[in-house]
Scaffold this motif. Structure first.
Motif, PDB file in Angstrom:
ATOM      1  N   GLN A 171       2.925   1.609  -3.371  1.00 17.19           N
ATOM      2  CA  GLN A 171       2.150   2.102  -4.508  1.00 17.19           C
ATOM      3  C   GLN A 171       2.238   3.628  -4.634  1.00 17.19           C
ATOM      4  O   GLN A 171       2.105   4.157  -5.730  1.00 17.19           O
ATOM      5  CB  GLN A 171       0.691   1.662  -4.382  1.00 17.19           C
ATOM      6  CG  GLN A 171       0.503   0.179  -4.741  1.00 17.19           C
ATOM      7  CD  GLN A 171      -0.915  -0.301  -4.503  1.00 17.19           C
ATOM      8  OE1 GLN A 171      -1.547   0.079  -3.523  1.00 17.19           O
ATOM      9  NE2 GLN A 171      -1.421  -1.142  -5.380  1.00 17.19           N
ATOM     10  N   ASN A 172       2.492   4.310  -3.533  1.00 20.29           N
ATOM     11  CA  ASN A 172       2.642   5.768  -3.596  1.00 20.29           C
ATOM     12  C   ASN A 172       3.879   6.177  -4.392  1.00 20.29           C
ATOM     13  O   ASN A 172       3.929   7.273  -4.951  1.00 20.29           O
ATOM     14  CB  ASN A 172       2.759   6.349  -2.178  1.00 20.29           C
ATOM     15  CG  ASN A 172       1.481   6.164  -1.382  1.00 20.29           C
ATOM     16  OD1 ASN A 172       0.394   6.309  -1.926  1.00 20.29           O
ATOM     17  ND2 ASN A 172       1.606   5.838  -0.104  1.00 20.29           N
ATOM     18  N   TYR A 173       4.885   5.298  -4.412  1.00 20.64           N
ATOM     19  CA  TYR A 173       6.147   5.629  -5.069  1.00 20.64           C
ATOM     20  C   TYR A 173       6.262   5.043  -6.476  1.00 20.64           C
ATOM     21  O   TYR A 173       7.154   5.416  -7.236  1.00 20.64           O
ATOM     22  CB  TYR A 173       7.322   5.111  -4.228  1.00 20.64           C
ATOM     23  CG  TYR A 173       7.355   5.650  -2.824  1.00 20.64           C
ATOM     24  CD1 TYR A 173       7.526   7.005  -2.587  1.00 20.64           C
ATOM     25  CD2 TYR A 173       7.216   4.806  -1.731  1.00 20.64           C
ATOM     26  CE1 TYR A 173       7.559   7.513  -1.298  1.00 20.64           C
ATOM     27  CE2 TYR A 173       7.245   5.296  -0.435  1.00 20.64           C
ATOM     28  CZ  TYR A 173       7.420   6.653  -0.224  1.00 20.64           C
ATOM     29  OH  TYR A 173       7.453   7.150   1.051  1.00 20.64           O
TER      30      TYR A 173
ATOM     31  N   HIS B 209       6.758   7.071   6.617  1.00 19.37           N
ATOM     32  CA  HIS B 209       5.548   6.355   7.025  1.00 19.37           C
ATOM     33  C   HIS B 209       5.715   5.575   8.340  1.00 19.37           C
ATOM     34  O   HIS B 209       4.778   4.906   8.770  1.00 19.37           O
ATOM     35  CB  HIS B 209       5.121   5.385   5.921  1.00 19.37           C
ATOM     36  CG  HIS B 209       4.832   6.067   4.623  1.00 19.37           C
ATOM     37  ND1 HIS B 209       3.662   6.751   4.382  1.00 19.37           N
ATOM     38  CD2 HIS B 209       5.586   6.202   3.501  1.00 19.37           C
ATOM     39  CE1 HIS B 209       3.688   7.270   3.157  1.00 19.37           C
ATOM     40  NE2 HIS B 209       4.855   6.952   2.611  1.00 19.37           N
TER      41      HIS B 209
ATOM     42  N   THR C 192       0.837  -1.197   0.000  1.00 15.66           N
ATOM     43  CA  THR C 192       0.000   0.000   0.000  1.00 15.66           C
ATOM     44  C   THR C 192       0.874   1.249   0.000  1.00 15.66           C
ATOM     45  O   THR C 192       0.604   2.215  -0.736  1.00 15.66           O
ATOM     46  CB  THR C 192      -0.917   0.005   1.235  1.00 15.66           C
ATOM     47  OG1 THR C 192      -1.689  -1.198   1.234  1.00 15.66           O
ATOM     48  CG2 THR C 192      -1.851   1.202   1.210  1.00 15.66           C
ATOM     49  N   LEU C 193       1.922   1.212   0.803  1.00 14.43           N
ATOM     50  CA  LEU C 193       2.843   2.344   0.846  1.00 14.43           C
ATOM     51  C   LEU C 193       3.662   2.439  -0.433  1.00 14.43           C
ATOM     52  O   LEU C 193       3.876   3.530  -0.973  1.00 14.43           O
ATOM     53  CB  LEU C 193       3.775   2.209   2.055  1.00 14.43           C
ATOM     54  CG  LEU C 193       3.100   2.233   3.430  1.00 14.43           C
ATOM     55  CD1 LEU C 193       4.125   1.977   4.530  1.00 14.43           C
ATOM     56  CD2 LEU C 193       2.403   3.574   3.657  1.00 14.43           C
TER      57      LEU C 193
END
Length: 458
Positions: free
Chosen positions: A65-67, A362, A62-63
């Protein structure tokens, strides 16, 4: 299905070209961010490729995917990452790999399936990528991954088929040290002391002695090993189940009594999140599980017990001190169509730079790069109330690589079969349907029968 790899058959870009591109990108990037970009930028040898990957749902992805848009912009690739529920993913990936499919370019190598997939030759040997300086620069440092977290992803000759992105180190969280201090209780360091503390606290101020959750084949084995037993006779070489050994029966009785006498009603059906909430709200005093589920009592804004909580090693058994440890890895299917492009993604996703960004931006602490865990930034973020959580995490995660690999039981390909049987047997004991001796005798017979039906020679 990926179809855009035909233009990349000579994708092995020269090291000089990659370094030139990396240097240019690094110079252009440092002004905007504190983290250098991967060296693949600008060369874009895989531009136009659509990478298809799969895993079970997890906060890491999930994290990440931000990058991913950054990776796509740097490489010209597109990433199609499919995330499913844990059992759904494992079933789909197992079928895809076993059938020799090529639907995915990279996959999660699930801890409990790693040995099966590696032994069956379903994954690409990643040493072929890390050993080629044109594909992997020295600064990527494959040996930087915590040794204990890498053990499941190697074959008997030491070749590597996955790199770990998540480490699970079993620790103990205590939410109500204030109650314990009032009663003159110290943090339990042995199984006997654990039972004493649970008994003394249970019912005080509406608090239960401990809490747990329904995945017993994760929670229970440290007790079996602590009393001197194991799941198999001597894994990985001797995988005869040992579920009805005197030590295993003693452990079943001990753990079942903890849950029957000192845990909330309905604990056998608790999910991980329900157990975590019981700890965070101080409704239960002790929870023993992976650090990612325990450390929120000190670090989460939802915790109501930050001032009275502690996180420490789980108690040791009378014979052995074997807290569980596991990891999850990323690998490349043997029949993937875009192996080198997939390696670029894995290299990027597990780079020191992305790992540190996950920690700093995060608070995601369960990374597996030693250099990150031992960094000043990590230590600063993960030292709470004087407790160095990073040091504790690293200590437990590294234990299976020191001396006896006591987690070998969990990475042999037969474990999922025996784990299911163990779960059911424990429920029979904890619900008083059967005494421990009878339940484990039946479990032993059932495990052997199920393994033979699956083709295992015993």
């Amino acid at each position: 299905m990926t179809k855009k790899n035909s233009g990349h058959k000579s994708a092995a870009v020269s090291r000089r070209k990659l370094l030139q591109a990396g240097a240019a990108t690094l110079g252009a990037t440092l002004g905007a961010t504190a983290f250098p970009m991967p060296v693949i930028a600008q060369a874009k040898p895989f531009a136009g490729v659509t990478l298809r990957g799969a895993s079970f749902q997890h906060r890491f992805f999930t994290l990440l995917q931000n990058y991913i848009p950054e990776f796509e912009a740097q490489t010209g690739m597109k990433v199609d990452l499919q995330l499913s529920a844990f059992p759904v993913y494992n079933q789909q990936a197992n079928l895809e790999l076993s059938s020799g499919g090529s639907a995915f370019d990279f996959v999660n190598v699930t801890f409990i399936l790693a040995a099966r997939w590696v032994a069956a030759g379903l994954l690409a040997n990643l040493d072929e990528f890390t050993g080629d300086p044109n594909l992997t620069p020295a600064e990527w440092k494959p040996k930087d991954f915590v040794e204990g977290a890498q053990v499941p992803y190697r074959d008997t000759k030491g070749a590597t088929y996955g790199y770990s992105w998540e480490g699970g180190a079993m620790v103990m969280g205590l939410s109500r040290m204030d109650l314990m201090e009032k009663k003159g209780l110290k943090i339990p360091k042995t199984f006997a002391e654990l039972q004493e503390v649970c008994a003394a606290i249970n019912g005080t101020d509406g608090v239960t002695g401990l809490v747990s959750f329904q995945l017993h084949h994760w929670c229970l084995p440290p007790y079996i090993q602590g009393f001197g037993g194991n799941i198999f006779r001597n894994p990985p070489t001797d995988i005869m189940p040992a579920l009805n050994s005197p030590e295993a029966i003693q452990a079943i009785e001990f753990y079942a009594n903890l849950l029957k006498n000192y845990a909330p009603k309905g604990v056998l059906t608790y999910t991980e999140d329900q157990a975590r909430q019981a700890l965070l709200t101080g409704r239960s005093n002790i929870f023993i599980h992976s650090s990612a589920w325990i450390t929120p009592i000190l670090m989460s804004g939802d915790s109501k017990v930050k001032d009275t909580a502690r996180v420490v090693r789980m108690p040791a058994g009378p014979v052995r001190d074997f807290p569980a440890a596991n990891s999850q890895g990323l690998g490349i299917p043997k029949n993937a169509k875009n192996k080198k492009a997939a390696w670029e993604f894995i290299k990027w996703a597990l780079s020191p730079e992305i790992s540190m960004r996950l920690v700093k931006e995060h608070g995601h602490s369960s990374v597996c790069r030693r250099s990150v865990i031992e960094s000043e930034e990590y230590r600063k973020l993960n030292t709470v109330n004087g407790q160095d959580l990073g040091a504790l995490y690293l200590e437990v995660l590294g234990l299976p690589a020191k001396g006896e690999n006591y987690m070998a039981y969990r990475t042999v390909k037969e474990f999922p079969i025996v784990g299911d049987v163990l779960n059911k047997a424990f429920e029979q004991v904890a619900t008083r349907q059967l005494p421990a001796q009878a339940a484990m005798n039946a479990a032993q017979e059932q495990a052997i029968a199920n393994m033979r039906r699956a083709g295992t020679a015993l």
